[in-house]
Design an enzyme around this catalytic site. Structure first.
Site, PDB file in Angstrom:
ATOM      1  N   HIS A  60       0.863  -1.146   0.061  1.00  0.00           N
ATOM      2  CA  HIS A  60      -0.203  -0.116  -0.020  1.00  0.00           C
ATOM      3  C   HIS A  60       0.908   1.225   0.153  1.00  0.00           C
ATOM      4  CE1 HIS A  60      -3.886  -1.988   1.790  1.00  0.00           C
ATOM      5  NE2 HIS A  60      -3.264  -2.794   1.014  1.00  0.00           N
ATOM      6  N   GLU A  62       0.916   3.872   1.904  1.00  0.00           N
ATOM      7  CA  GLU A  62       1.483   4.286   3.021  1.00  0.00           C
ATOM      8  C   GLU A  62       2.690   3.290   3.499  1.00  0.00           C
ATOM      9  OE1 GLU A  62      -3.200   4.240   3.623  1.00  0.00           O
ATOM     10  OE2 GLU A  62      -1.694   3.241   2.222  1.00  0.00           O
ATOM     11  N   CYS A  90      -6.152   1.897   5.777  1.00  0.00           N
ATOM     12  CA  CYS A  90      -6.766   0.406   6.125  1.00  0.00           C
ATOM     13  C   CYS A  90      -6.187   0.086   7.667  1.00  0.00           C
ATOM     14  CB  CYS A  90      -6.706  -0.403   5.375  1.00  0.00           C
ATOM     15  SG  CYS A  90      -4.920  -1.068   5.314  1.00  0.00           S
ATOM     16  N   CYS A  93      -2.440  -0.472   7.715  1.00  0.00           N
ATOM     17  CA  CYS A  93      -1.537   0.863   7.405  1.00  0.00           C
ATOM     18  C   CYS A  93      -1.899   1.744   8.803  1.00  0.00           C
ATOM     19  CB  CYS A  93      -1.804   1.636   6.244  1.00  0.00           C
ATOM     20  SG  CYS A  93      -1.623   0.744   4.836  1.00  0.00           S
TER      21      CYS A  93
END
Length: 162
Positions: A60, A62, A90, A93
């Site tokens: 992701h 992040e 999410c 993260c």
């Protein structure tokens, strides 16, 4: 000696950079989410989703930006840093941000399905979290949301035409 120019509205400026990263993700057929990590109003690292291209479910935006920043700062603790991301993080993260000890998380669009900072639930409300960061949202949410909607509409259209 040159001065570093600090924009009048740093949150909008850095979120615009995150949106540029999100566009890069979309151009590579990745879910268009971008992230920028700053320290003292300076960009430390940028990233965008690369789950598909790296065959990595943890890639992701992040997570990737945290990894880059950790290497650059030579520390896994990213104290006094701010993360700008185009979609609410999410749970994976959000917890990585807790462990990294970021100071602020600024996101554009709320994620009512999987957002872990208030969209679906708020992971920071858990009593076991030993670090809390400041959260700001709704910064350039319209272009971030539109980018996501356009991306998924295109995906659905492509699936329907097959």
């Amino acid at each position: 000696m040159m001065k570093t120019l600090i924009p009048n509205n740093p949150d909008n400026y850095f979120m615009q950079l995150a949106l540029e990263q999100a566009h890069a993700a979309a151009a590579n057929a990745e879910v268009p989410i971008g992230a920028v990590l700053t320290y003292a109003n300076k960009v430390i690292a940028t990233a965008h989703n690369q789950v598909v291209s790296l065959n990595d479910p943890s890639a992701h935006a992040e997570i990737l930006v945290l990894r880059k920043a950790g290497k650059i700062l030579e520390n896994y603790r990213l104290l006094d840093c701010s993360l700008y991301v185009t979609l609410e993080p999410c749970a994976m993260c959000a917890m990585a941000l807790v462990h990294a000890r970021v100071e602020r998380v600024i996101f554009a669009s709320l994620d009512k399905k999987t957002g872990a900072l208030g969209g679906a639930f708020n992971i920071l409300e858990a009593h076991h979290c030993n670090h809390r960061y400041h959260i700001s949202s709704d910064i350039l949410s319209k272009p971030a949301t539109q980018l996501l909607q356009d991306f998924f509409k295109s995906k659905r259209t492509n699936l329907a035409s097959q």
